[in-house]
Motif scaffolding. Sequence first.
Motif, PDB file in Angstrom:
ATOM      1  N   UNK A   6      -2.407   0.937   2.546  1.00  0.00           N
ATOM      2  CA  UNK A   6      -1.802   1.012   1.213  1.00  0.00           C
ATOM      3  C   UNK A   6      -0.549   1.886   1.228  1.00  0.00           C
ATOM      4  N   UNK A   7      -0.586   2.994   1.965  1.00  0.00           N
ATOM      5  CA  UNK A   7       0.581   3.872   2.037  1.00  0.00           C
ATOM      6  C   UNK A   7       1.760   3.172   2.718  1.00  0.00           C
ATOM      7  N   UNK A   8       1.496   2.448   3.807  1.00  0.00           N
ATOM      8  CA  UNK A   8       2.575   1.711   4.463  1.00  0.00           C
ATOM      9  C   UNK A   8       3.125   0.624   3.549  1.00  0.00           C
ATOM     10  N   UNK A   9       2.265   0.002   2.763  1.00  0.00           N
ATOM     11  CA  UNK A   9       2.730  -1.016   1.823  1.00  0.00           C
ATOM     12  C   UNK A   9       3.637  -0.399   0.766  1.00  0.00           C
ATOM     13  N   UNK A  10       3.270   0.760   0.248  1.00  0.00           N
ATOM     14  CA  UNK A  10       4.097   1.443  -0.749  1.00  0.00           C
ATOM     15  C   UNK A  10       5.447   1.823  -0.140  1.00  0.00           C
ATOM     16  N   UNK A  11       5.423   2.351   1.087  1.00  0.00           N
ATOM     17  CA  UNK A  11       6.681   2.709   1.758  1.00  0.00           C
ATOM     18  C   UNK A  11       7.549   1.458   1.953  1.00  0.00           C
ATOM     19  N   UNK A  12       6.910   0.351   2.332  1.00  0.00           N
ATOM     20  CA  UNK A  12       7.651  -0.889   2.516  1.00  0.00           C
ATOM     21  C   UNK A  12       8.273  -1.387   1.229  1.00  0.00           C
ATOM     22  N   UNK A  13       7.546  -1.286   0.134  1.00  0.00           N
ATOM     23  CA  UNK A  13       8.091  -1.729  -1.153  1.00  0.00           C
ATOM     24  C   UNK A  13       9.238  -0.840  -1.624  1.00  0.00           C
ATOM     25  N   UNK A  14       9.103   0.459  -1.410  1.00  0.00           N
ATOM     26  CA  UNK A  14      10.186   1.377  -1.789  1.00  0.00           C
ATOM     27  C   UNK A  14      11.413   1.127  -0.920  1.00  0.00           C
ATOM     28  N   UNK A  15      11.194   0.936   0.387  1.00  0.00           N
ATOM     29  CA  UNK A  15      12.320   0.662   1.281  1.00  0.00           C
ATOM     30  C   UNK A  15      12.988  -0.660   0.910  1.00  0.00           C
ATOM     31  N   UNK A  16      12.210  -1.628   0.497  1.00  0.00           N
ATOM     32  CA  UNK A  16      12.778  -2.901   0.070  1.00  0.00           C
ATOM     33  C   UNK A  16      13.614  -2.725  -1.202  1.00  0.00           C
ATOM     34  N   UNK A  17      13.135  -1.904  -2.111  1.00  0.00           N
ATOM     35  CA  UNK A  17      13.888  -1.662  -3.344  1.00  0.00           C
ATOM     36  C   UNK A  17      15.205  -0.944  -3.048  1.00  0.00           C
ATOM     37  N   UNK A  18      15.221  -0.119  -1.983  1.00  0.00           N
ATOM     38  CA  UNK A  18      16.440   0.590  -1.595  1.00  0.00           C
ATOM     39  C   UNK A  18      17.291  -0.228  -0.628  1.00  0.00           C
ATOM     40  N   UNK A  19      16.890  -1.469  -0.378  1.00  0.00           N
ATOM     41  CA  UNK A  19      17.618  -2.406   0.473  1.00  0.00           C
ATOM     42  C   UNK A  19      17.674  -1.952   1.934  1.00  0.00           C
ATOM     43  N   UNK A  20      16.606  -1.318   2.414  1.00  0.00           N
ATOM     44  CA  UNK A  20      16.478  -0.937   3.823  1.00  0.00           C
ATOM     45  C   UNK A  20      15.554  -1.964   4.482  1.00  0.00           C
ATOM     46  N   UNK A  21      16.117  -3.084   4.840  1.00  0.00           N
ATOM     47  CA  UNK A  21      15.306  -4.228   5.257  1.00  0.00           C
ATOM     48  C   UNK A  21      14.547  -3.981   6.553  1.00  0.00           C
ATOM     49  N   UNK A  22      15.132  -3.282   7.521  1.00  0.00           N
ATOM     50  CA  UNK A  22      14.434  -3.018   8.782  1.00  0.00           C
ATOM     51  C   UNK A  22      13.214  -2.149   8.579  1.00  0.00           C
TER      52      UNK A  22
END
Length: 55
Positions: A6-22
């Motif tokens: 769940x924590x990695x998913x949250x980090x992934x969603x936040x990174x996606x919102x900040x346009x950090x695709x990698x």
Amino acid sequence: MLYYALMFLVVGLIANALNLLGVSAVAVQMSWILFLIGVVLLVVHLVSGRTPRTT
């Protein structure tokens, strides 16, 4: 295990919102892998049917 997924998913969603695709792609992949491992461990635990020992 599922907590980390769940924590990695949250980090992934936040990174996606900040346009950090990698970072987003790696974090979401890790969350998927950890989720699958957690589900497999849960199924193994339930199927084994082991009960706690009492002394």
